[in-house]
Design a protein around this motif. Sequence first.
Motif, mmCIF file in Angstrom:
data_model
loop_
_atom_site.group_PDB
_atom_site.id
_atom_site.type_symbol
_atom_site.label_atom_id
_atom_site.label_comp_id
_atom_site.label_asym_id
_atom_site.label_seq_id
_atom_site.Cartn_x
_atom_site.Cartn_y
_atom_site.Cartn_z
ATOM 1 N N PHE A 45 9.875 12.469 11.950
ATOM 2 C CA PHE A 45 10.368 11.989 13.235
ATOM 3 C C PHE A 45 11.263 13.061 13.823
ATOM 4 N N GLY A 46 11.560 12.898 15.094
ATOM 5 C CA GLY A 46 12.467 13.836 15.732
ATOM 6 C C GLY A 46 13.000 13.280 17.030
ATOM 7 N N VAL A 47 14.172 13.774 17.410
ATOM 8 C CA VAL A 47 14.745 13.458 18.716
ATOM 9 C C VAL A 47 15.373 14.723 19.276
ATOM 10 N N GLY A 48 15.142 14.957 20.560
ATOM 11 C CA GLY A 48 15.786 16.048 21.274
ATOM 12 C C GLY A 48 16.586 15.472 22.423
ATOM 13 N N TRP A 49 17.799 15.994 22.651
ATOM 14 C CA TRP A 49 18.648 15.443 23.692
ATOM 15 C C TRP A 49 19.461 16.551 24.349
ATOM 16 N N TYR A 50 20.050 16.219 25.501
ATOM 17 C CA TYR A 50 20.777 17.180 26.327
ATOM 18 C C TYR A 50 22.243 16.795 26.410
ATOM 19 N N ALA A 51 23.107 17.798 26.289
ATOM 20 C CA ALA A 51 24.543 17.603 26.456
ATOM 21 C C ALA A 51 24.948 18.060 27.853
ATOM 22 N N ASP A 52 26.001 17.465 28.395
ATOM 23 C CA ASP A 52 26.476 17.847 29.717
ATOM 24 C C ASP A 52 26.782 19.341 29.784
ATOM 25 N N GLY A 53 26.270 19.978 30.819
ATOM 26 C CA GLY A 53 26.570 21.386 31.047
ATOM 27 C C GLY A 53 25.733 22.358 30.263
ATOM 28 N N ASP A 54 24.813 21.880 29.438
ATOM 29 C CA ASP A 54 23.978 22.774 28.635
ATOM 30 C C ASP A 54 22.506 22.420 28.869
ATOM 31 N N PRO A 55 21.731 23.308 29.502
ATOM 32 C CA PRO A 55 20.333 22.986 29.795
ATOM 33 C C PRO A 55 19.413 23.053 28.587
ATOM 34 N N VAL A 56 19.885 23.629 27.486
ATOM 35 C CA VAL A 56 19.051 23.768 26.291
ATOM 36 C C VAL A 56 19.308 22.582 25.370
ATOM 37 N N PRO A 57 18.277 21.810 25.032
ATOM 38 C CA PRO A 57 18.498 20.606 24.225
ATOM 39 C C PRO A 57 18.789 20.902 22.766
ATOM 40 N N ALA A 58 19.441 19.953 22.131
ATOM 41 C CA ALA A 58 19.593 19.946 20.678
ATOM 42 C C ALA A 58 18.477 19.102 20.090
ATOM 43 N N ARG A 59 18.125 19.376 18.831
ATOM 44 C CA ARG A 59 17.094 18.578 18.155
ATOM 45 C C ARG A 59 17.546 18.190 16.759
ATOM 46 N N TYR A 60 17.074 17.022 16.334
ATOM 47 C CA TYR A 60 17.233 16.589 14.948
ATOM 48 C C TYR A 60 15.869 16.116 14.489
ATOM 49 N N ARG A 61 15.284 16.793 13.486
ATOM 50 C CA ARG A 61 13.938 16.458 13.004
ATOM 51 C C ARG A 61 13.939 16.413 11.482
ATOM 52 N N ARG A 62 13.121 15.509 10.950
ATOM 53 C CA ARG A 62 12.981 15.401 9.513
ATOM 54 C C ARG A 62 11.537 15.091 9.154
ATOM 55 N N ALA A 63 11.163 15.399 7.916
ATOM 56 C CA ALA A 63 9.786 15.206 7.467
ATOM 57 C C ALA A 63 9.515 13.792 6.984
ATOM 58 N N GLY A 64 10.562 13.024 6.675
ATOM 59 C CA GLY A 64 10.381 11.681 6.134
ATOM 60 C C GLY A 64 10.467 10.607 7.196
ATOM 61 N N PRO A 65 10.428 9.345 6.789
ATOM 62 C CA PRO A 65 10.493 8.232 7.743
ATOM 63 C C PRO A 65 11.876 8.082 8.351
ATOM 64 N N ALA A 102 7.032 17.918 13.178
ATOM 65 C CA ALA A 102 7.539 16.719 13.851
ATOM 66 C C ALA A 102 7.968 17.044 15.271
ATOM 67 N N ALA A 103 7.501 16.250 16.220
ATOM 68 C CA ALA A 103 7.954 16.387 17.600
ATOM 69 C C ALA A 103 9.380 15.831 17.727
ATOM 70 N N PRO A 104 10.106 16.287 18.767
ATOM 71 C CA PRO A 104 9.631 17.120 19.865
ATOM 72 C C PRO A 104 9.691 18.610 19.548
ATOM 73 N N TYR A 105 8.703 19.330 20.093
ATOM 74 C CA TYR A 105 8.743 20.781 20.089
ATOM 75 C C TYR A 105 9.642 21.232 21.232
ATOM 76 N N CYS A 106 10.108 22.468 21.152
ATOM 77 C CA CYS A 106 11.108 22.908 22.117
ATOM 78 C C CYS A 106 10.913 24.373 22.489
ATOM 79 N N ALA A 107 11.150 24.683 23.755
ATOM 80 C CA ALA A 107 11.236 26.064 24.235
ATOM 81 C C ALA A 107 12.119 26.054 25.471
ATOM 82 N N GLY A 108 13.216 26.806 25.440
ATOM 83 C CA GLY A 108 14.126 26.783 26.569
ATOM 84 C C GLY A 108 14.624 25.373 26.826
#
Length: 256
Positions: A45-65, A102-108
């Motif tokens: 699973f994975g989640v990507g999110w955006y913080a105020d003032g930063d256009p580049v997202p952070a991600r947290y991904r793992r191989a398990g459930p 695991a998605a999300p994939y990211c570029a910029g």
Amino acid sequence: MCRHIAYVGPAVPLGEVLVEPAHGLYRQSWAPRRQRYGTVNADGFGVGWYADGDPVPARYRRAGPIWADLSFADLARVVRTGALVAAVRDATLAGADAEAAAAPYCAGRWLFSHNGAVGGWPGSLARLAARLPAEELLSLEARNDSALVWALVLHRLRDGDEPAQALADTVLDVAAAAPGSRLNLLLGDGETIAATAWGDTLWYLTGPGAGPGRARTVVASEPYDDDPGWREVPDRTVLAATRTDVLLTPLKEPPA
């Protein structure tokens, strides 16, 4: 296979979108209500999110459930964002890519997810892959069909295509090369969402978020609750959305 979701709107904890709804992505990992292919989304699973003032997202991904990750439970409780893309991955054949698959994939500023499968993989996309510069092929995050589809989308984005157009043209190219593929693609940049419905379910919800007049849009493989405002996206459609607007455009089948 897989379930995914994107959100743009008022800043909320990750868990308000992913965990707290009665049928949210968290529960969809073991009990999806509308999944047509596969049954348990436990291979990452994975989640990507955006913080105020930063256009580049952070991600947290793992191989398990997702349900087995206590660190994610803490993140989902305290991390707030006004935009996210998240996914749970269907149980599939073993591979060496682990969380890289695991998605999300990211570029910029972009976050991307693919719900579906490419028919005849990998040979079916050999000609499309050959169109990409070697540097882009060598930069693939994983060795699966979703990672290559993402590379094809990203190539179009870098050439200046609008998000919805990049998704639509990639879907038509892949569908022509690999008939029978399921190509529900999801793309976010922190302000907008683009998606395709091609072979699997896709829904959207618009309306006020946390507070009067605070608009938000959610695009997901399936509704996370029983709100009557959910609308299903017709198959063979590309969606382009902001916090306040959703535009649906039909896609034509590629020539036989």
